[in-house]
Design an enzyme around this catalytic site. Structure first.
Site, PDB file in Angstrom:
ATOM      1  N   HIS B 105       0.838  -1.209   0.000  1.00 15.12           N
ATOM      2  CA  HIS B 105       0.000   0.000   0.000  1.00 15.12           C
ATOM      3  C   HIS B 105       0.873   1.260   0.000  1.00 15.12           C
ATOM      4  O   HIS B 105       1.901   1.289   0.642  1.00 15.12           O
ATOM      5  CB  HIS B 105      -0.919   0.004   1.222  1.00 15.12           C
ATOM      6  CG  HIS B 105      -2.085  -0.932   1.090  1.00 15.12           C
ATOM      7  ND1 HIS B 105      -1.930  -2.301   1.099  1.00 15.12           N
ATOM      8  CD2 HIS B 105      -3.405  -0.699   0.897  1.00 15.12           C
ATOM      9  CE1 HIS B 105      -3.120  -2.871   0.931  1.00 15.12           C
ATOM     10  NE2 HIS B 105      -4.026  -1.937   0.810  1.00 15.12           N
ATOM     11  N   GLN B 123      -5.858   6.708  -5.872  1.00 13.47           N
ATOM     12  CA  GLN B 123      -6.020   8.134  -6.171  1.00 13.47           C
ATOM     13  C   GLN B 123      -7.433   8.589  -5.774  1.00 13.47           C
ATOM     14  O   GLN B 123      -7.596   9.595  -5.085  1.00 13.47           O
ATOM     15  CB  GLN B 123      -5.772   8.360  -7.671  1.00 13.47           C
ATOM     16  CG  GLN B 123      -5.938   9.792  -8.156  1.00 13.47           C
ATOM     17  CD  GLN B 123      -4.814  10.722  -7.687  1.00 13.47           C
ATOM     18  OE1 GLN B 123      -3.647  10.329  -7.657  1.00 13.47           O
ATOM     19  NE2 GLN B 123      -5.163  11.936  -7.289  1.00 13.47           N
ATOM     20  N   GLN B 126      -7.844   8.481  -1.825  1.00 12.04           N
ATOM     21  CA  GLN B 126      -7.150   9.556  -1.118  1.00 12.04           C
ATOM     22  C   GLN B 126      -7.789  10.911  -1.429  1.00 12.04           C
ATOM     23  O   GLN B 126      -7.887  11.788  -0.570  1.00 12.04           O
ATOM     24  CB  GLN B 126      -5.656   9.565  -1.475  1.00 12.04           C
ATOM     25  CG  GLN B 126      -4.941   8.283  -1.028  1.00 12.04           C
ATOM     26  CD  GLN B 126      -3.434   8.478  -0.853  1.00 12.04           C
ATOM     27  OE1 GLN B 126      -2.956   9.559  -0.575  1.00 12.04           O
ATOM     28  NE2 GLN B 126      -2.688   7.386  -0.994  1.00 12.04           N
TER      29      GLN B 126
END
Lengths: 213, 213
Positions: B105, B123, B126
């Site tokens: 990760h 992406q 987050q």
């Protein structure tokens, strides 16, 4: 210090590996220099974990989990230790875990080769074995055998292509199709370890950086 | 047929999962329709193994080995079964195998985010938690805590960002830093399973195709 002794001072190297190295053309000084260069290049990568995954993430095709699993255990500047740890970790997996590794491998001369989506390592390996320049008949035979293999065993046929060539690969595939599933799972894993051995050598001795996954 | 019964007829679904689903807003007809659509889309991918790795290869970040390990066991048109099998396989791994998953990760708001090399799933996760728009002070605090965490535990701090936000993440990181390594390994793996749950839902219910590794 004799090379043998040098290796033994490093971490838990098995005897047959030392014999292999002693009989090869790499001399002690050369190994030490390469190790030192390599160690400093790892230290320069800054964040240790990320650096190690960058460098060793694809020594087993598309299985950075394996690199992640072993990294805290070994001095990564010692290439034999990397190989030993990978091998031990793979052996510790259940049969389905081992099958998972085989299924991460692309078919030889298969879809990913045609589409240009192989990793750089696989591309080089398949190319070196002559699999990127098969004639239509050779390609059809290989695809047909690959399909039979997958139907019988449920996982990909894996062979260390760099240690073979297109004719031997077809012969081997034909012959391995006769095996029972347990034996064939072990054969596939043995080949994964050979591929891993060559990829690690490429990193340590030829400075190749594997595909970042 | 009640939804509960429908799920039980499918493969070995644990009761708490059925309770969760019954309390959710998805109705039986909708699930059946989606499953049928999905099954036919899988059948259309042609080569079954490759199709499944394309679709499910990144339900655990950068660990297609796990998908490869479970695929022969489950009907992939049933999303709860996928989740159960992933969970069982992860639990069967040694501690170092579990650590390997965490190390695959990326750091939250770390190097891969800065370089634009996150997988699409990471992406999105987050970004949804607000980590792509931190101010310099917030970024520095998070990076500092992440570094402390990695130094203490030797693996990445993993949290299901979609179920959280930037403030909660910093609080949680601060609090989890106090745990002992065993407990924290388990916490990280529990979060991996939550992320996996959401990624599988994205595939089945929103038709998202994960990153091809």
């Amino acid at each position: 210090m004799p090379f043998n002794q040098y290796c033994k001072e490093l971490k838990g190297i098995s005897t047959h590996k030392i014999d292999f190295l002693e009989s090869s053309s790499i001399d002690e000084r050369e190994v030490k220099e390469l190790c030192l260069t390599f160690r400093s290049s790892i230290e320069q990568t800054g964040a240790r974990r990320e650096g190690i995954l960058d460098i060793f993430g694809n020594i087993v095709e598309k299985c950075p989990l394996i690199t992640g699993a072993i990294w805290s255990k070994i001095p990564f500047q010692v290439y034999l230790a990397v190989e030993e740890c990978v091998s031990e970790f793979i052996d510790s997996l259940s049969s389905s875990g081992k099958e998972g590794i085989l299924r991460c491998h692309p078919d030889l001369c298969g879809r990913d080769l045609t589409r240009g989506t192989l990793t750089e390592e696989s591309q080089n390996e398949q190319s070196q074995a002559g699999l990127t320049s098969l004639n239509p008949m050779e390609r059809e035979i290989l695809n047909h055998l690959n399909l039979q293999y997958k139907e019988k065993f449920g996982f990909t046929f894996v062979i260390c292509a760099k240690m073979s060539d297109k004719n031997k690969i077809t012969q081997e595939l034909n012959s391995r199709l006769q095996n029972d599933p347990c034996q064939e799972l072990q054969n596939g894993i043995d080949q994964v370890k050979k591929i891993c051995h060559l990829r690690i050598q490429d990193i340590f001795f030829h400075g190749k950086i594997p595909t970042k996954l």
